[in-house]
Design an enzyme around this catalytic site. Structure first.
Site, PDB file in Angstrom:
ATOM      1  N   SER A 102     -24.706  -7.121  14.199  1.00 43.14           N
ATOM      2  CA  SER A 102     -24.996  -7.933  15.375  1.00 43.14           C
ATOM      3  C   SER A 102     -26.452  -8.361  15.312  1.00 43.14           C
ATOM      4  O   SER A 102     -27.259  -7.769  14.575  1.00 43.14           O
ATOM      5  CB  SER A 102     -24.746  -7.099  16.639  1.00 43.14           C
ATOM      6  N   TYR A 148     -25.194  -0.057  22.497  1.00 38.66           N
ATOM      7  CA  TYR A 148     -24.686  -1.039  21.530  1.00 38.66           C
ATOM      8  C   TYR A 148     -25.742  -1.384  20.489  1.00 38.66           C
ATOM      9  O   TYR A 148     -25.471  -1.384  19.280  1.00 38.66           O
ATOM     10  CB  TYR A 148     -24.246  -2.290  22.285  1.00 38.66           C
TER      11      TYR A 148
END
Length: 261
Positions: free
Chosen positions: A145, A158
């Protein structure tokens, strides 16, 4: 040249490949000739995805299991290898996100995100690599990501997991490159999926922020990931190892547009 990207005869295992970016990447691999093996924890979503892949003419099979359950995952990987002869490509795509301020996040929630987004890819990579090493051939792709590089409000777990996944990618590449296994990652930017649909409306401040922050001036489309997935899964990337390719429309290349533009 096109033979470099041909995945005919290859078996690709995509975790969480039932919707969104996982579905788009799986569809890309299927279009390049790969046989698709898709996992999920939700039977209804898996059934729907398999029907969709098969409607496209792809050979596709589904398996229900949680990638964080080491014992069950080992049993399922053995079953997949028995049914499909071998796993040539692994895409560690299954993941979750919990948007909670750091001071308010329960430790149990933090651990859950780390377990799914980081420990799960480790478990699956370890299980699949054993036979890849024996065959001296394999491709592992971790879905990282932009949060592998940047922080953002309310995604502490996350971002921690995806930062760790970047380093897991580099370390597995370091250990397994000698066995002719390539371990790389894809770092998606902001994509137009069902999850982001509520904030992709005109007038929404975050929608306007993403469009202004992205040099290409738009959200990514899920199919924008397909080419990168095919590349990293194919012979075309044979000497690329331990790298993260960011598919983000240029966000990480810039500090942003001047406010007067």
């Amino acid at each position: 040249m096109t033979n470099l990207f041909d995945l005919t005869g290859k078996v690709a295992l995509i975790t969480g490949g039932t919707h969104g970016l996982g579905l788009a990447m799986a569809e890309g691999l299927g279009s390049a000739g790969a046989e698709l093996v898709v996992t999920s924890t939700t039977p209804s979503k898996l059934e729907e995805a398999i029907k969709y892949y098969q409607s496209k003419g792809f050979k596709a099979t589904g398996y229900i299991f949680d990638v964080t359950d080491e014992k069950i995952a080992a049993e399922k990987v053995a079953e997949i290898e028995a049914n499909h002869k071998q796993i040539d490509i692994l895409i560690n795509n299954a993941g979750i996100i919990k948007r909670v301020p750091a001071l308010e996040m329960e430790v149990s929630e933090f651990r859950k995100v780390i377990d799914v987004d980081l420990t799960g890819p480790f478990i699956m990579s370890q299980l699949v690599a054993r036979n890849m090493i024996k065959r001296r051939s394999g491709k592992i792709i971790n879905i990282c990501s932009m949060m592998s590089e940047l922080g953002r409000d309310n995604v502490v777990a996350y971002a921690s997991a995806k930062g760790g996944l970047k380093m897991l990618t580099k370390n597995l590449a370091t250990e397994w490159a000698k066995h002719n296994i390539q371990v790389n990652g894809i770092g998606p930017g902001y994509f137009a999926t069902s999850q982001t649909e509520p904030i992709r409306v005109d007038g929404n401040p975050f929608n306007e922020f993403i469009i202004s922050r992205t040099p290409e001036g738009r959200w990514g489309n899920p199919e924008d990931l397909a080419g990168t997935a095919i590349f990293l899964a194919s012979e075309a990337s044979q000497f690329i190892n331990g790298q993260i390719i960011y598919v983000d429309g240029g966000i990480l290349a810039t500090i942003g547009k001047p406010s007067n533009e």
